[in-house]
Enzyme design. Structure first.
Site, PDB file in Angstrom:
ATOM      1  CG  ASP A  31      53.109  32.969  50.668  1.00  0.00           C
ATOM      2  OD1 ASP A  31      52.978  33.088  49.227  1.00  0.00           O
ATOM      3  OD2 ASP A  31      52.069  32.480  51.798  1.00  0.00           O
ATOM      4  CB  THR A 122      42.594  41.004  39.682  1.00  0.00           C
ATOM      5  OG1 THR A 122      43.652  41.426  39.356  1.00  0.00           O
ATOM      6  CG2 THR A 122      41.181  41.678  39.647  1.00  0.00           C
ATOM      7  CD  GLU A 156      47.346  30.390  36.826  1.00  0.00           C
ATOM      8  OE1 GLU A 156      47.036  29.153  36.197  1.00  0.00           O
ATOM      9  OE2 GLU A 156      46.759  31.537  37.994  1.00  0.00           O
ATOM     10  CB  ALA A 253      33.180  28.734  20.386  1.00  0.00           C
ATOM     11  N   GLY A 254      34.312  26.908  22.947  1.00  0.00           N
ATOM     12  CA  GLY A 254      34.536  25.388  23.769  1.00  0.00           C
ATOM     13  C   GLY A 254      33.303  25.602  24.342  1.00  0.00           C
ATOM     14  CB  CYS A 261      41.624  35.882  35.953  1.00  0.00           C
ATOM     15  SG  CYS A 261      43.192  36.163  37.316  1.00  0.00           S
ATOM     16  NE  ARG A 329      43.574  29.818  42.319  1.00  0.00           N
ATOM     17  CZ  ARG A 329      44.741  30.471  42.080  1.00  0.00           C
ATOM     18  NH1 ARG A 329      44.280  31.054  42.854  1.00  0.00           N
ATOM     19  NH2 ARG A 329      46.194  30.997  41.918  1.00  0.00           N
TER      20      ARG A 329
HETATM   21  P1  NAD Z   1      47.510  32.310  44.675  1.00  0.00           P
HETATM   22  O1  NAD Z   1      46.746  32.008  45.687  1.00  0.00           O
HETATM   23  O2  NAD Z   1      48.497  31.232  43.638  1.00  0.00           O
HETATM   24  O3  NAD Z   1      48.277  33.185  45.914  1.00  0.00           O
HETATM   25  C1  NAD Z   1      48.782  33.921  46.688  1.00  0.00           C
HETATM   26  C2  NAD Z   1      49.457  33.666  47.638  1.00  0.00           C
HETATM   27  O4  NAD Z   1      49.511  34.762  49.142  1.00  0.00           O
HETATM   28  C3  NAD Z   1      49.575  32.814  48.524  1.00  0.00           C
HETATM   29  O5  NAD Z   1      50.563  32.425  48.382  1.00  0.00           O
HETATM   30  C4  NAD Z   1      49.247  32.817  49.983  1.00  0.00           C
HETATM   31  O6  NAD Z   1      49.894  31.814  50.854  1.00  0.00           O
HETATM   32  C5  NAD Z   1      50.406  34.359  49.767  1.00  0.00           C
HETATM   33  N1  NAD Z   1      49.731  34.979  51.353  1.00  0.00           N
HETATM   34  C6  NAD Z   1      48.205  35.058  51.632  1.00  0.00           C
HETATM   35  N2  NAD Z   1      47.670  35.809  52.854  1.00  0.00           N
HETATM   36  C7  NAD Z   1      48.938  36.349  52.473  1.00  0.00           C
HETATM   37  C8  NAD Z   1      49.790  37.464  53.438  1.00  0.00           C
HETATM   38  N3  NAD Z   1      49.108  38.346  54.278  1.00  0.00           N
HETATM   39  N4  NAD Z   1      50.813  37.485  53.883  1.00  0.00           N
HETATM   40  C9  NAD Z   1      51.522  37.172  52.560  1.00  0.00           C
HETATM   41  N5  NAD Z   1      51.285  35.997  52.127  1.00  0.00           N
HETATM   42  C10 NAD Z   1      49.950  35.541  51.565  1.00  0.00           C
HETATM   43  O7  NAD Z   1      47.107  33.563  43.721  1.00  0.00           O
HETATM   44  P2  NAD Z   1      47.601  34.548  42.668  1.00  0.00           P
HETATM   45  O8  NAD Z   1      46.270  33.922  41.863  1.00  0.00           O
HETATM   46  O9  NAD Z   1      49.063  34.300  42.090  1.00  0.00           O
HETATM   47  O10 NAD Z   1      46.898  35.725  42.433  1.00  0.00           O
HETATM   48  C11 NAD Z   1      47.020  36.933  43.057  1.00  0.00           C
HETATM   49  C12 NAD Z   1      46.392  38.311  43.014  1.00  0.00           C
HETATM   50  O11 NAD Z   1      47.214  38.287  41.600  1.00  0.00           O
HETATM   51  C13 NAD Z   1      45.096  37.676  42.845  1.00  0.00           C
HETATM   52  O12 NAD Z   1      44.603  39.589  43.029  1.00  0.00           O
HETATM   53  C14 NAD Z   1      44.742  37.915  41.451  1.00  0.00           C
HETATM   54  O13 NAD Z   1      43.492  38.113  40.993  1.00  0.00           O
HETATM   55  C15 NAD Z   1      45.489  38.519  40.260  1.00  0.00           C
HETATM   56  N6  NAD Z   1      46.405  37.650  39.114  1.00  0.00           N
HETATM   57  C16 NAD Z   1      46.487  36.863  38.896  1.00  0.00           C
HETATM   58  C17 NAD Z   1      46.840  35.808  38.166  1.00  0.00           C
HETATM   59  C18 NAD Z   1      47.290  34.508  37.721  1.00  0.00           C
HETATM   60  O14 NAD Z   1      46.824  33.995  36.245  1.00  0.00           O
HETATM   61  N7  NAD Z   1      47.085  33.753  38.681  1.00  0.00           N
HETATM   62  C19 NAD Z   1      47.068  36.791  36.721  1.00  0.00           C
HETATM   63  C20 NAD Z   1      46.725  38.500  37.451  1.00  0.00           C
HETATM   64  C21 NAD Z   1      45.949  39.160  38.353  1.00  0.00           C
HETATM   65  C1  UDX Z   2      43.410  35.355  32.661  1.00  0.00           C
HETATM   66  C2  UDX Z   2      43.603  36.565  30.988  1.00  0.00           C
HETATM   67  O1  UDX Z   2      44.533  36.139  29.753  1.00  0.00           O
HETATM   68  C3  UDX Z   2      45.017  37.305  32.106  1.00  0.00           C
HETATM   69  O2  UDX Z   2      45.099  38.317  31.160  1.00  0.00           O
HETATM   70  C4  UDX Z   2      44.659  37.762  33.102  1.00  0.00           C
HETATM   71  O3  UDX Z   2      46.037  38.372  33.833  1.00  0.00           O
HETATM   72  C5  UDX Z   2      44.402  36.316  34.519  1.00  0.00           C
HETATM   73  O4  UDX Z   2      43.384  35.963  33.277  1.00  0.00           O
HETATM   74  P1  UDX Z   2      44.479  32.935  32.528  1.00  0.00           P
HETATM   75  O5  UDX Z   2      43.407  33.207  32.763  1.00  0.00           O
HETATM   76  O6  UDX Z   2      45.972  32.676  33.112  1.00  0.00           O
HETATM   77  O7  UDX Z   2      44.413  34.090  32.161  1.00  0.00           O
HETATM   78  O8  UDX Z   2      43.911  32.104  31.417  1.00  0.00           O
HETATM   79  P2  UDX Z   2      43.574  32.494  29.692  1.00  0.00           P
HETATM   80  O9  UDX Z   2      44.008  32.365  28.850  1.00  0.00           O
HETATM   81  O10 UDX Z   2      43.255  34.366  29.701  1.00  0.00           O
HETATM   82  O11 UDX Z   2      42.750  31.633  29.132  1.00  0.00           O
HETATM   83  C6  UDX Z   2      40.777  32.025  30.385  1.00  0.00           C
HETATM   84  C7  UDX Z   2      39.770  30.992  29.994  1.00  0.00           C
HETATM   85  O12 UDX Z   2      39.327  31.050  29.307  1.00  0.00           O
HETATM   86  C8  UDX Z   2      40.306  29.125  29.688  1.00  0.00           C
HETATM   87  O13 UDX Z   2      39.687  28.966  30.484  1.00  0.00           O
HETATM   88  C9  UDX Z   2      40.301  29.375  28.297  1.00  0.00           C
HETATM   89  O14 UDX Z   2      39.741  28.341  28.346  1.00  0.00           O
HETATM   90  C10 UDX Z   2      39.619  30.371  28.524  1.00  0.00           C
HETATM   91  N1  UDX Z   2      39.458  30.733  26.753  1.00  0.00           N
HETATM   92  C11 UDX Z   2      40.742  31.200  26.269  1.00  0.00           C
HETATM   93  C12 UDX Z   2      38.405  30.042  26.233  1.00  0.00           C
HETATM   94  O15 UDX Z   2      37.437  29.541  26.439  1.00  0.00           O
HETATM   95  N2  UDX Z   2      38.152  30.696  24.691  1.00  0.00           N
HETATM   96  C13 UDX Z   2      39.651  31.699  24.290  1.00  0.00           C
HETATM   97  O16 UDX Z   2      39.851  31.921  23.056  1.00  0.00           O
HETATM   98  C14 UDX Z   2      40.951  32.408  25.001  1.00  0.00           C
END
Ligand code: NAD
Ligand code: UDX
Length: 432
Positions: A31, A122, A156, A253-254, A261, A329
């Site tokens: 990182d 993504t 998450e 619902a909620g 994401c 977020r």
């Molecule tokens: P995050 O913000 O939690 O982490 C990103 C990390 O990348 C940070 O620690 C940052 O310091 C580091 N970074 C930034 N620029 C860099 C560089 N040039 N070299 C090395 N490190 C660098 O992000 P996240 O939530 O883990 O999401 C990452 C990607 O995965 C996004 O595209 C997101 O859409 C996708 N994604 C996220 C989730 C999720 O639940 N958070 C699920 C599926 C996909």
């Molecule tokens: C989502 C996708 O599910 C996952 O596949 C992708 O990789 C990242 O984005 P995440 O955002 O971690 O995952 O949580 P998720 O459980 O999907 O919930 C997303 C949002 O939808 C939350 O704000 C949750 O409260 C809301 N939600 C979820 C609802 O309001 N109703 C539901 O039935 C399910």
């Protein structure tokens, strides 16, 4: 033993790195955030994710995972480099690719042998090809490489289980050999593997998130109608969910969807459609319905308090966008607390894990409490914002005794309306 480099140690990168290490691979996680890397070396996690702490420690002790800020060190013996950096929303709703671009350039400048670069972030459709162009032009000496898309579907709060038991593994590449190698890496997960071209894999990720968000917005729209016609949206969802064509998940619902994401991905998909001259009608409505949930929650609690909340004390239970994470977020708590403060209410908040992350995102006038019962004392109303298990188990009689007026707005439908009535609350939930 394969050597894997994971770029970015956020929610996705750190989980990916730790899980691949746990599967027996040698992983170097990198990182640019020095503090994060220093902390990880000391065993301090940058995020709250159940089980992650233990998983990382186990694999550090086993010598399978290391942390660094040096691309040269991370790529020295790597066969695979996963890009897992953030892709937040840009100014017009597009995905901001500056971190992906920087990571691709750094990889190109530091790779010393053939490498498979795998996009786990993504990214907009076409980004894989763009990354390939960046790597080609930024390499000091040409080394063979392939770009593969392998989008991540973890949620998450259940990230490790989701990573280890995915519904499917999607792999997109124009290079069949590279795609097969990446598929091989994922074989221990024993999930169906879908191999496509690069752009199709990138689209599968956006389409999946947008579809799930659509299901939720559909149920939220229906919830409003349920309230007016005397139906219970929770039971409607249960009744619909038995139909395998509909499925029982993502029908709750909620307060709508938040998090890192859905909001940015639905917006980015709509942006891509507009850029191509299309009118993304469904996506626009899905976002509109979602944005209204937060405003409606404030309107509803105001109504419950007789139409005026100026000077009233309102306690929010839950800050994180969903339970089992400290991720704030696009959390509904940010907009809801801000609207209440603007309307002149005294706002109190409590969350089991997200308070520290939340503090800079909330108005300075919001007061934080360390205990839900202390928060409830003398409140005019409570609002359930996040469905943490500990709120489901509250001593409701005690809460009622502490409140100034026994008013609860349940934005996540965690209580039984019948029980709430029996205890003597003025109770309103969503769609019931
Ligand atoms: P995050 O913000 O939690 O982490 C990103 C990390 O990348 C940070 O620690 C940052 O310091 C580091 N970074 C930034 N620029 C860099 C560089 N040039 N070299 C090395 N490190 C660098 O992000 P996240 O939530 O883990 O999401 C990452 C990607 O995965 C996004 O595209 C997101 O859409 C996708 N994604 C996220 C989730 C999720 O639940 N958070 C699920 C599926 C996909
Ligand atoms: C989502 C996708 O599910 C996952 O596949 C992708 O990789 C990242 O984005 P995440 O955002 O971690 O995952 O949580 P998720 O459980 O999907 O919930 C997303 C949002 O939808 C939350 O704000 C949750 O409260 C809301 N939600 C979820 C609802 O309001 N109703 C539901 O039935 C399910």
């Amino acid at each position: 033993m394969k050597q894997i480099c994971v770029v970015g140690v956020g929610y996705v990168g750190l989980v990916t790195a730790a899980c691949f290490a746990d599967l027996g691979n040698r992983v170097i996680a990198l990182d640019v955030n020095e503090q994060r890397v220093e902390n990880l070396k000391k065993g301090v996690m940058p995020i709250y994710e159940p089980g992650l702490d233990e998983l990382v420690k186990r694999n550090v002790s086993g010598g399978r995972i290391h942390f660094t800020t040096s691309y040269a060190e991370a790529l020295k013996d790597a066969e695979y480099a996963f890009i897992a950096v953030g892709t937040p929303s840009g100014e017009s709703g597009e995905a901001d690719l500056q971190y992906v671009e920087a990571a691709a350039k750094s990889i190109a400048q530091n790779m010393r042998a053939a490498l498979i670069i795998i996009n786990k972030s993504t990214v907009p459709i076409g980004t894989g090809d763009w990354v390939a162009d960046i790597v080609k032009s930024a390499q000091p000496n040409p080394n063979e490489f392939a770009v593969v898309s392998c989008p991540e579907f973890l949620r998450e709060g259940s990230a490790i289980a989701d990573f280890m038991s995915p519904h499917r593994t999607v792999i997109g590449s124009m290079d069949k050999d590279a795609a097969n190698k990446v598929a091989h890496l994922h074989l221990p997960l024993r999930a169906p593997i879908v191999i496509t071209d690069l752009r199709t894999a990138e689209m599968i990720k956006y389409a999946s998130n947008a579809f799930l968000a659509t299901k939720i917005s559909f149920m939220n729209e229906l919830a409003d109608l349920c309230e007016l016609v005397g139906a219970d949206v929770k039971e409607v969802a249960a009744g619909m969910g038995y139909d395998a064509r509909i499925g029982r998940h993502f029908l709750d619902a909620g307060l709508g969807w938040g998090g890192s994401c859905f909001p940015k991905d639905v917006e980015a998909l709509a942006f891509m459609a507009k850029e191509k001259g299309l009118n993304p009608r469904i996506l626009n409505d899905v976002m509109d319905v979602n944005n209204d949930r937060r405003k409606d929650a404030v309107k509803n609690v105001t109504k419950m308090l007789g139409g005026e909340i100026k000077g009233k004390t309102i306690g929010l239970l839950g800050l994180a966008f969903k339970p089992n994470t400290d991720d704030m977020r696009y959390a509904p708590s940010i907009d809801i607390s801000a609207a209440l403060v603007r309307a002149g209410a005294n706002v109190r908040v409590y969350d089991p894990v997200a308070m520290e992350v939340a503090r800079p995102l909330l108005s300075a006038e919001v007061t934080m409490f360390k205990d839900p019962y202390d928060l409830a004392k003398d409140c005019d109303a409570l609002m359930i914002i996040t469905e943490w298990n500990e709120f489901k188990q509250l001593d409701l009689e005690k809460v009622k005794g502490l409140l100034k007026t026994p008013v609860i707005y349940d934005g996540r439908n965690i209580y039984d309306p019948k029980v709430m009535k029996e205890v003597g609350f003025t109770y309103r939930a969503v769609g019931r």
